[in-house]
Design a protein around this motif. Structure first.
Motif, mmCIF file in Angstrom:
data_model
loop_
_atom_site.group_PDB
_atom_site.id
_atom_site.type_symbol
_atom_site.label_atom_id
_atom_site.label_comp_id
_atom_site.label_asym_id
_atom_site.label_seq_id
_atom_site.Cartn_x
_atom_site.Cartn_y
_atom_site.Cartn_z
ATOM 1 N N ALA A 48 -6.063 9.252 -0.010
ATOM 2 C CA ALA A 48 -4.770 9.750 -0.481
ATOM 3 C C ALA A 48 -4.488 9.353 -1.925
ATOM 4 C CB ALA A 48 -3.662 9.215 0.415
ATOM 5 N N GLY A 49 -5.353 8.537 -2.508
ATOM 6 C CA GLY A 49 -5.153 8.125 -3.903
ATOM 7 C C GLY A 49 -4.177 6.991 -4.074
ATOM 8 N N ALA A 50 -3.830 6.322 -2.983
ATOM 9 C CA ALA A 50 -2.870 5.213 -3.090
ATOM 10 C C ALA A 50 -3.537 3.959 -3.625
ATOM 11 C CB ALA A 50 -2.255 4.925 -1.729
ATOM 12 N N SER A 69 -0.790 15.134 -10.721
ATOM 13 C CA SER A 69 0.406 15.540 -9.981
ATOM 14 C C SER A 69 0.149 16.769 -9.109
ATOM 15 C CB SER A 69 1.579 15.775 -10.941
ATOM 16 O OG SER A 69 1.278 16.824 -11.807
ATOM 17 N N ARG A 72 -1.274 15.361 -6.011
ATOM 18 C CA ARG A 72 -0.272 14.595 -5.254
ATOM 19 C C ARG A 72 0.774 15.508 -4.625
ATOM 20 N NH1 ARG A 72 0.610 8.753 -8.170
ATOM 21 N NH2 ARG A 72 -1.363 7.948 -7.416
ATOM 22 N N ASN A 73 1.071 16.604 -5.292
ATOM 23 C CA ASN A 73 2.015 17.538 -4.686
ATOM 24 C C ASN A 73 1.453 18.152 -3.413
ATOM 25 O OD1 ASN A 73 4.573 17.847 -6.046
ATOM 26 N ND2 ASN A 73 3.401 18.405 -7.854
ATOM 27 N N ILE A 77 1.934 11.721 3.131
ATOM 28 C CA ILE A 77 1.395 10.590 3.890
ATOM 29 C C ILE A 77 2.479 9.997 4.782
ATOM 30 C CG2 ILE A 77 1.843 8.910 2.038
ATOM 31 C CD1 ILE A 77 -0.803 7.509 2.935
ATOM 32 N N PHE A 97 12.936 11.703 -1.030
ATOM 33 C CA PHE A 97 11.500 11.979 -1.148
ATOM 34 C C PHE A 97 11.250 13.416 -1.614
ATOM 35 C CE2 PHE A 97 11.270 8.249 1.736
ATOM 36 C CZ PHE A 97 10.492 7.455 0.899
ATOM 37 N N LYS A 99 13.131 15.117 -3.639
ATOM 38 C CA LYS A 99 13.416 15.185 -5.078
ATOM 39 C C LYS A 99 12.281 14.574 -5.894
ATOM 40 C CE LYS A 99 17.873 14.546 -6.355
ATOM 41 N NZ LYS A 99 19.207 13.916 -6.309
ATOM 42 N N LEU A 100 11.629 13.566 -5.332
ATOM 43 C CA LEU A 100 10.489 12.987 -6.047
ATOM 44 C C LEU A 100 9.376 14.016 -6.231
ATOM 45 C CD1 LEU A 100 9.820 9.355 -4.771
ATOM 46 C CD2 LEU A 100 10.877 10.088 -6.888
ATOM 47 N N TYR A 101 9.319 14.983 -5.302
ATOM 48 C CA TYR A 101 8.297 16.034 -5.401
ATOM 49 C C TYR A 101 8.824 17.235 -6.173
ATOM 50 C CZ TYR A 101 5.148 13.523 -2.340
ATOM 51 O OH TYR A 101 4.281 12.587 -1.828
ATOM 52 N N LEU A 103 11.599 19.016 -5.761
ATOM 53 C CA LEU A 103 12.411 20.035 -5.090
ATOM 54 C C LEU A 103 13.853 19.952 -5.595
ATOM 55 C CD1 LEU A 103 9.912 20.006 -3.232
ATOM 56 C CD2 LEU A 103 11.437 20.327 -1.301
ATOM 57 N N HIS B 2 13.510 13.003 -14.549
ATOM 58 C CA HIS B 2 14.197 13.290 -13.303
ATOM 59 C C HIS B 2 13.772 12.303 -12.217
ATOM 60 C CE1 HIS B 2 15.946 15.583 -10.016
ATOM 61 N NE2 HIS B 2 14.779 15.549 -9.409
ATOM 62 N N THR B 6 16.055 9.535 -10.330
ATOM 63 C CA THR B 6 16.116 9.590 -8.857
ATOM 64 C C THR B 6 15.805 8.214 -8.264
ATOM 65 O OG1 THR B 6 15.414 11.893 -8.877
ATOM 66 C CG2 THR B 6 15.140 10.717 -6.808
ATOM 67 N N LEU B 273 3.957 2.506 -0.862
ATOM 68 C CA LEU B 273 2.773 3.341 -0.650
ATOM 69 C C LEU B 273 3.152 4.816 -0.785
ATOM 70 C CD1 LEU B 273 -0.180 3.720 0.363
ATOM 71 C CD2 LEU B 273 0.779 3.785 2.659
ATOM 72 N N ARG B 274 4.284 5.170 -0.171
ATOM 73 C CA ARG B 274 4.708 6.564 -0.247
ATOM 74 C C ARG B 274 5.031 6.962 -1.698
ATOM 75 N NH1 ARG B 274 6.285 9.671 4.062
ATOM 76 N NH2 ARG B 274 7.285 8.216 5.455
ATOM 77 N N ARG B 276 3.661 5.599 -4.293
ATOM 78 C CA ARG B 276 2.400 5.644 -5.046
ATOM 79 C C ARG B 276 1.668 6.958 -4.853
ATOM 80 N NH1 ARG B 276 -0.512 1.345 -6.096
ATOM 81 N NH2 ARG B 276 -1.692 2.895 -7.238
ATOM 82 N N VAL B 277 1.892 7.592 -3.702
ATOM 83 C CA VAL B 277 1.210 8.852 -3.424
ATOM 84 C C VAL B 277 2.016 10.038 -3.957
ATOM 85 C CG1 VAL B 277 0.346 10.280 -1.517
ATOM 86 C CG2 VAL B 277 0.033 7.842 -1.455
ATOM 87 N N ALA B 278 3.285 9.794 -4.280
ATOM 88 C CA ALA B 278 4.135 10.865 -4.815
ATOM 89 C C ALA B 278 3.682 11.221 -6.239
ATOM 90 C CB ALA B 278 5.585 10.405 -4.820
ATOM 91 N N PRO B 279 4.059 12.405 -6.702
ATOM 92 C CA PRO B 279 3.600 12.829 -8.043
ATOM 93 C C PRO B 279 4.373 12.155 -9.171
ATOM 94 C CG PRO B 279 4.932 14.540 -7.060
ATOM 95 C CD PRO B 279 4.802 13.474 -6.028
#
Lengths: 296, 434
Positions: A48-50, A69, A72-73, A77, A97, A99-101, A103, B2, B6, B273-274, B276-279
């Protein structure tokens, strides 16, 4: 498609992952099974690249840098730890979560509503996650992984420690995700889950892949024969000539054709009070490959 | 940006829902400022602390009453009235119980003549007795000075009384004449001196000396005390202007510790962890944490200063400089937060490490012991504490009358400390996170 090549990761003297190579096709459900400390979670995190592997490489859909990105998008996980904020409500967790992506707007609202429905928490949307039961938290944990509609979902023991109802709910939902075409990488201790869900399974121990194939192929290769156990009310006259192990009234036969064996017993006039047929399964494959020694 | 906002908003929300953290961030600093502000304030607004004493007048003379009156009128003393009487035992009880710092006993025989140097008065008279609480050693010397000043003031008053002075000199000359065994030369010298003094008293207009008041005549009035600040009149309006800058630093310590704990909680609970996997990049993740911490620092400073201004009459002498000081302090504590967050792998470990780092800073930086009460070596050590520079910067903007140039030193040091600690924290975080 996910490809991992000769992944290695050490923590001090401990070689957590010691040369794992995998290939997971798009839309495939892939199970990583192994005893505690086998290296499943570390492998999952590297895929997962973590975490960065000490050596080896991972590519997702041909992209070798999982920190990009775009990659990751495409990833979601659901960690084994409940990776949600207990002080936030169910809705706030999903919204954060999402919004972090990236949305926003109506899509954000739609996906948050979808996530609440997916987790069965629409009525509890305003409650803090800290007030939820273990099953509700697990469902929210999974919904947070899926809120941005990833193409690849990494699930690390997603049903551990929940009641049968929540487990069934989570499992049904994961099957829906699979049917929708999402690639699944799944670690679990529940063999029946892996057997039911996964197209392919890798058995991992001590940081290495011991076997990697479809469930049926693994069972054929490592599961051994079926066991037929019959307790007689009337023992056949020539009991000593029966195949298998006979103990007063109980016969135990190991065979690759259990139904044929049963038919032969009937032909000899045996009257059976209780019958048990144990077909080879993934658990037997697992124990065969990893042994019965405790790993605590 | 952003993603950073957030993350920061999420951290602020989490912090505002943590009642325990809120206590240390808002309630404790407020209690600290109010408590010590009230303590330093004394009975009247802006007054310095006074030493409480009780006076036991066993002499009952005009002179002893005048001495007691002068003590009661002294700005640094608060003379208690003993409702149960003025016995020495009662006075000792008051001191023993800590109700006052000392008692002053004026013994029988006090007074008569203020000119004992000329041979008058009772040679066997008991001296004035001061009984002091042993734990108030600091006030002992101070009280001794006040007593000497007050008694000398009595002598000065008597000297300026022409009639009394003449009478006392005549009495002294008479005693010399009648003295047995006094050497003739000594007798002649003393009589010459006293005769000259009598002529001086008789011929000089003492009113001329008196014009400036007795104190002026004898010089002690030439000393005055002023609060030293750059701007004229820029003294603390009340004690809260002194305690609130310290309280702000305590509040920011609470912010830094609380947010350091949330960062390690992210790691132990799996949310890191979550993330770290986010963009989002690691830089964005840490920037989000830093922004959340900095924003919370600003909120705490704004809250405490608005409260102090509206409710307690604290004046902010220079608002732009106060904003500059607040920003520098915020940067400093954000950096501290980052380093503290990587000092352990669990919440208890980080919490322990956080207090372990912050408390020494507070102790040597003036958060607990006023800087002026420190020995020189400890005052030098205090230069390494962000507490000291934070308090100085805030005081500079609130009441010390600092200008921009004066502010550069404390603010520059605060930003430098913040940058160093942030860099250390980020480096360790990157190493831990692989």
């Amino acid at each position: 498609m996910i490809e991992a090549e000769d992944l290695r990761k050490s923590y001090g003297d401990l070689h957590a992952v010691n040369g794992i190579s995998l290939r997971i096709e798009r839309g495939e459900a892939f199970g990583l099974l192994g005893p505690n400390g086998a290296g499943k979670t570390t492998t999952l995190h590297m895929l997962a690249g973590a975490i960065r592997p000490d050596s080896g490489s991972v590519s997702i859909d041909g992209e070798r840098d999982p920190t990009r990105s775009e990659v990751r998008n495409a990833i979601g996980i659901a960690p084994q730890d409940l990776a949600i904020y207990e002080e936030l409500t169910a809705e706030e967790n999903l919204r954060f979560f999402a919004k972090l992506y990236g949305l926003a707007g109506s899509r954000l609202g739609d996906r948050v509503a979808w996530g609440l429905e997916f987790a069965g928490l629409t009525d509890r949307r305003k409650d803090h996650a800290g007030k939820f039961s273990g099953g509700m938290k697990r469902r929210l944990n999974l919904a947070c992984a899926l809120v941005h509609e990833p193409r690849v979902l990494f699930c690390d023991e997603p049903t551990v420690g929940v009641d049968p109802q929540s487990r069934a709910h989570i499992f049904d939902r994961i099957e829906e995700v699979k049917r929708a075409g999402c690639t699944l990488v799944y670690t679990t201790h529940y063999m029946e889950e892996a057997q039911r869900l996964c197209d392919r399974v890798a058995i991992v121990d001590r940081g290495k892949v011991l076997a990697d194939d479809s469930v049926d192929a693994l069972i054929r290769e490592y599961g051994g024969q079926s066991v037929v156990e019959a307790e007689f009310t009337k023992v056949p006259d020539d009991a000593t000539s029966l195949p298998g192990e006979f103990d007063d009234t109980t016969l135990r036969i190991q065979t690759s054709e259990p139904f044929a064996a049963l038919a032969r017993l009937g032909d000899r006039g045996a009257e059976i009070a209780q019958l048990r047929v144990e077909r080879p399964d993934l658990e037997r494959v697992f124990l065969h490959l990893t042994g019965r020694r405790l790993r605590d | 940006m952003h993603a950073i906002t957030t993350l920061a908003r999420k951290d602020l929300t989490l912090l505002f829902r943590d009642k325990f953290a809120l206590f240390w961030i808002f309630a404790f600093p407020l209690m600290y400022a109010l408590f010590f502000g009230a303590l330093f304030a004394g009975d009247d607004d802006g007054a310095r602390s006074q030493i409480a004493i009780v006076v036991v007048d066993e002499a009952g003379t005009d002179e002893s009453a005048a001495l007691a009156e002068r003590l009661a009128g002294h700005e640094s003393l608060r003379v208690l009235t003993d409702e149960n009487g003025d016995s020495l035992d009662d006075a000792k009880t008051l001191v023993r119980k800590g109700d006052c710092a000392a008692y002053v006993r004026i013994p029988p025989g006090f007074g008569g003549s203020p000119f004992r140097m000329f041979g008058g008065g009772d040679p066997n008279a008991t001296p004035i007795e001061v009984g002091i609480d042993p734990s108030r050693a600091t006030e002992r010397g101070f009280l001794q000075g006040i007593l000497m000043q007050t008694m000398f003031r009595g002598i000065a008053d008597a000297i300026l009384d022409k009639e009394k002075m003449t009478s006392e000199v005549d009495r002294a000359i008479g005693e010399i004449d009648n003295a047995e065994g006094l050497d003739a030369v000594q007798s002649a010298v003393l009589k010459t001196f006293l005769s000259s003094l009598r002529s001086f008293v008789g011929e000089v207009e003492l009113e001329t000396l008196e014009a400036g008041g007795p104190g002026q005549a004898f010089g002690d009035g030439q000393v005055s005390f002023v609060d030293v600040t750059r701007a004229s009149g820029a003294t603390p309006a009340n004690s809260f202007e002194i305690t609130f800058p310290s309280a702000i630093v305590w509040g920011l310590m609470g912010v830094a510790v609380s947010l350091a704990i949330t960062l390690v909680r992210e790691r132990t609970h799996g949310t890191l962890l979550r993330l770290r996997v986010a963009p989002i990049s690691r830089a964005q993740l840490l920037a989000g944490k830093a922004l959340g911490c900095f924003a919370m620092c600003m909120i705490v400073i704004a809250f405490l200063m608005v409260f102090a201004t509206l409710a307690l009459g604290v004046r902010i002498a220079n608002l732009p400089l106060a904003v500059l000081a607040a920003s520098a302090i915020g940067v400093c504590f954000t950096g501290l937060m980052m380093t503290v967050s990587v000092m352990g792998k669990s919440e208890p470990a980080v919490a322990g490490a956080a207090w372990g780092v912050m408390m020494p800073f507070a102790m040597v930086g003036g958060g607990m012991i006023p800087l002026i009460a420190m020995p020189p070596w400890l005052a030098s050590v205090s230069n390494v504490s962000p507490f000291k520079w934070g308090i100085l910067a805030m005081e500079g903007a609130v009441w010390r009358g600092f200008d921009l140039v004066d502010m550069l030193l404390p603010c520059g040091i605060l930003v430098a400390i913040g940058a160093v600690f942030f860099g250390v924290g980020v480096a360790v975080f990157r190493r831990i996170d692989g």
